[in-house]
Design an enzyme around this catalytic site. Structure first.
Site, PDB file in Angstrom:
ATOM      1  CE  LYS A   9      -0.640  15.608   0.862  1.00 17.75           C
ATOM      2  NZ  LYS A   9      -0.130  14.654   0.003  1.00 17.75           N
ATOM      3  CE  LYS A  34       1.399   6.491   2.184  1.00 20.54           C
ATOM      4  NZ  LYS A  34       0.909   7.761   1.746  1.00 20.54           N
ATOM      5  CE  LYS A  65      -2.163   6.589  -6.058  1.00 24.74           C
ATOM      6  NZ  LYS A  65      -2.926   7.585  -5.289  1.00 24.74           N
TER       7      LYS A  65
HETATM    8  P1  ADP Z   1      -0.476   7.578  -2.186  1.00 28.91           P
HETATM    9  O1  ADP Z   1      -0.084   7.717  -0.753  1.00 28.91           O
HETATM   10  O2  ADP Z   1       0.359   6.619  -2.928  1.00 28.91           O
HETATM   11  O3  ADP Z   1      -0.595   8.923  -2.880  1.00 28.91           O
HETATM   12  P2  ADP Z   1      -3.317   7.494  -1.677  1.00 28.91           P
HETATM   13  O4  ADP Z   1      -3.050   8.586  -0.703  1.00 28.91           O
HETATM   14  O5  ADP Z   1      -4.252   7.811  -2.796  1.00 28.91           O
HETATM   15  O6  ADP Z   1      -1.936   6.960  -2.219  1.00 28.91           O
HETATM   16  O7  ADP Z   1      -3.827   6.204  -0.883  1.00 28.91           O
HETATM   17  C1  ADP Z   1      -4.935   5.414  -1.209  1.00 28.91           C
HETATM   18  C2  ADP Z   1      -5.090   4.323  -0.176  1.00 28.91           C
HETATM   19  O8  ADP Z   1      -3.927   3.506  -0.160  1.00 28.91           O
HETATM   20  C3  ADP Z   1      -5.262   4.845   1.262  1.00 28.91           C
HETATM   21  O9  ADP Z   1      -6.111   3.966   1.976  1.00 28.91           O
HETATM   22  C4  ADP Z   1      -3.877   4.773   1.810  1.00 28.91           C
HETATM   23  O10 ADP Z   1      -3.847   4.654   3.216  1.00 28.91           O
HETATM   24  C5  ADP Z   1      -3.374   3.506   1.144  1.00 28.91           C
HETATM   25  N1  ADP Z   1      -1.911   3.514   1.038  1.00 28.91           N
HETATM   26  C6  ADP Z   1      -1.156   4.279   0.224  1.00 28.91           C
HETATM   27  N2  ADP Z   1       0.155   4.003   0.387  1.00 28.91           N
HETATM   28  C7  ADP Z   1       0.223   3.045   1.349  1.00 28.91           C
HETATM   29  C8  ADP Z   1       1.284   2.333   1.955  1.00 28.91           C
HETATM   30  N3  ADP Z   1       2.546   2.544   1.599  1.00 28.91           N
HETATM   31  N4  ADP Z   1       0.979   1.423   2.903  1.00 28.91           N
HETATM   32  C9  ADP Z   1      -0.315   1.184   3.270  1.00 28.91           C
HETATM   33  N5  ADP Z   1      -1.353   1.814   2.725  1.00 28.91           N
HETATM   34  C10 ADP Z   1      -1.103   2.730   1.765  1.00 28.91           C
END
Ligand code: ADP
Ligand code: TRP
Length: 336
Positions: free
Chosen positions: A114, A197, A200
């Site tokens: 970050k 990965k 969003k």
């Molecule tokens: P993002 O990474 O899209 O901003 P979040 O951090 O809010 O999403 O993630 C919410 C949940 O979804 C968490 O448990 C995170 O580990 C899972 N997650 C997000 N992106 C992935 C991914 N590409 N593969 C597996 N799990 C994911």
């Protein structure tokens, strides 16, 4: 996992949810709610580290709840709530901050990332993000946390704080929570644009398949996915971008089709356009029922309100039980 255990997980309301969120986290929620005491929430306080626009934040909280329900999370089985509705969470966060060391937070790989992404906004909330996440989990004295692979460093810190609290106060208030994934260990769903990965907040839009993407958008994104020049001879190891497409194909229910394309790859006769067409078709089929239910719930704010009101009550009841144990252990006791 044997016996009835407590399970906690949350998603930040930072935008539309995508296949990574679904297969990394939400699909587990649906599986676990039948067997365990589950608490699933919208992590709105965590979203504040990046200073979202207030109207967007409110809209995204609603969207995240709608997606939980549309994906099959059942409010009669699991407790669904919004993090900021449970004031015991920030209270526990204060106590955990006293046993969380600056050095270990600075070393956390997600914090380092970050800082790299937003060097102009390295706020204290970002540094203590894993402490707040630990409070989310420990507030229900959870045993399991269904999350994607990217969250494992945070879960490791949660385990450290659970252990440290118990040791410091000579109690056994907190179990050490473990990660859970239906495939055995947490996964990382790849992006279509070559990023490791799907995210969003990290990948470009074209690498992400949102749960609400209409069929033509899904088709377009997949047909434009990153590939390579193809296997030059038989029995070559499968390259990463193609492995990523195959992973997605398996996740959306195309096991057999994925096996077929692996064979074709081995023979060096694979046609990527066919792989992409199949993946697009399977993804569209997979998303259709979820999208129908998203529309239904979006048009039923009354139901959302009922779900959350019931959820807050159940979540606070569990949280208050934990806080009584915590305050007593620390010595914060009533004199009057
Ligand atoms: P993002 O990474 O899209 O901003 P979040 O951090 O809010 O999403 O993630 C919410 C949940 O979804 C968490 O448990 C995170 O580990 C899972 N997650 C997000 N992106 C992935 C991914 N590409 N593969 C597996 N799990 C994911
Ligand atoms: N940190 C998680 C993410 O970025 C979201 C989250 C907040 C969470 N609190 C949690 C996940 C508690 C599991 C348990 O995805």
């Amino acid at each position: 996992m044997s016996g009835r255990k407590r399970v906690v997980s949350g998603i930040r309301p930072t935008g539309d949810l995508h296949l990574g969120n679904y297969f990394g986290a939400i699909k587990n929620f649906v599986e676990l709610q039948d067997k365990h005491e589950c608490y699933f929430f919208v992590a709105d306080l965590h979203a504040l580290t990046t200073h979202p626009n207030p109207d967007n934040l409110a809209q995204n909280v609603k969207h995240t709840l709608v997606v939980y329900l549309a994906s099959g999370v059942d409010p009669d089985k699991a407790t669904l709530y919004v993090q900021s509705d449970v004031p015991e969470i920030p209270e526990l966060y204060v106590y955990l901050n006293m046993i969380a060391y600056k050095g270990e937070l600075e070393r956390c790989p997600t914090f380092k990332e970050k800082i790299r992404q937003h060097p102009d906004n390295v706020n204290a909330g970002l540094l203590t993000y894993p402490v707040l996440m630990s409070a989310d989990i420990l507030i229900h004295r959870a045993h399991y946390v269904p999350v994607g692979k990217d969250q494992l460093p945070h879960l490791e810190l949660t385990r450290t704080y659970a252990r440290r609290f118990n040791n410091l106060y000579g109690v056994s208030v907190f179990p050490e929570p473990e990660p859970y994934h239906f495939l055995g260990e947490p996964i990382k769903v790849p992006g279509l644009d070559g990023t490791p990965k799907m995210s969003k907040t990290g990948s470009s839009e074209k690498g992400v398949i949102f749960l609400t993407d209409p069929p033509e958008v899904v088709q377009r994104k997949i047909m434009r996915a990153v590939t390579d020049s193809g296997p030059q001879q038989p029995n070559m190891p499968i390259s990463e971008p193609i492995q990523n497409l195959l992973t997605l194909l398996r996740l959306v229910g195309g096991e057999e089709e994925a096996d077929f394309f692996v064979e074709q790859y081995k023979k060096a006769t694979i046609r990527y356009v066919d792989l992409k067409k199949t993946l697009a078709q399977k993804t569209i089929e997979f998303l259709k029922p979820i999208q129908e239910r998203i529309k239904e719930y979006e048009n039923n704010p009354q139901l959302l309100k009922q779900v959350v009101e019931k959820g807050i009550e159940k979540a606070r009841e569990s949280a208050q039980q934990t806080m009584e144990l915590v305050r007593d252990a620390i010595g914060i006791r009533k004199l009057y």
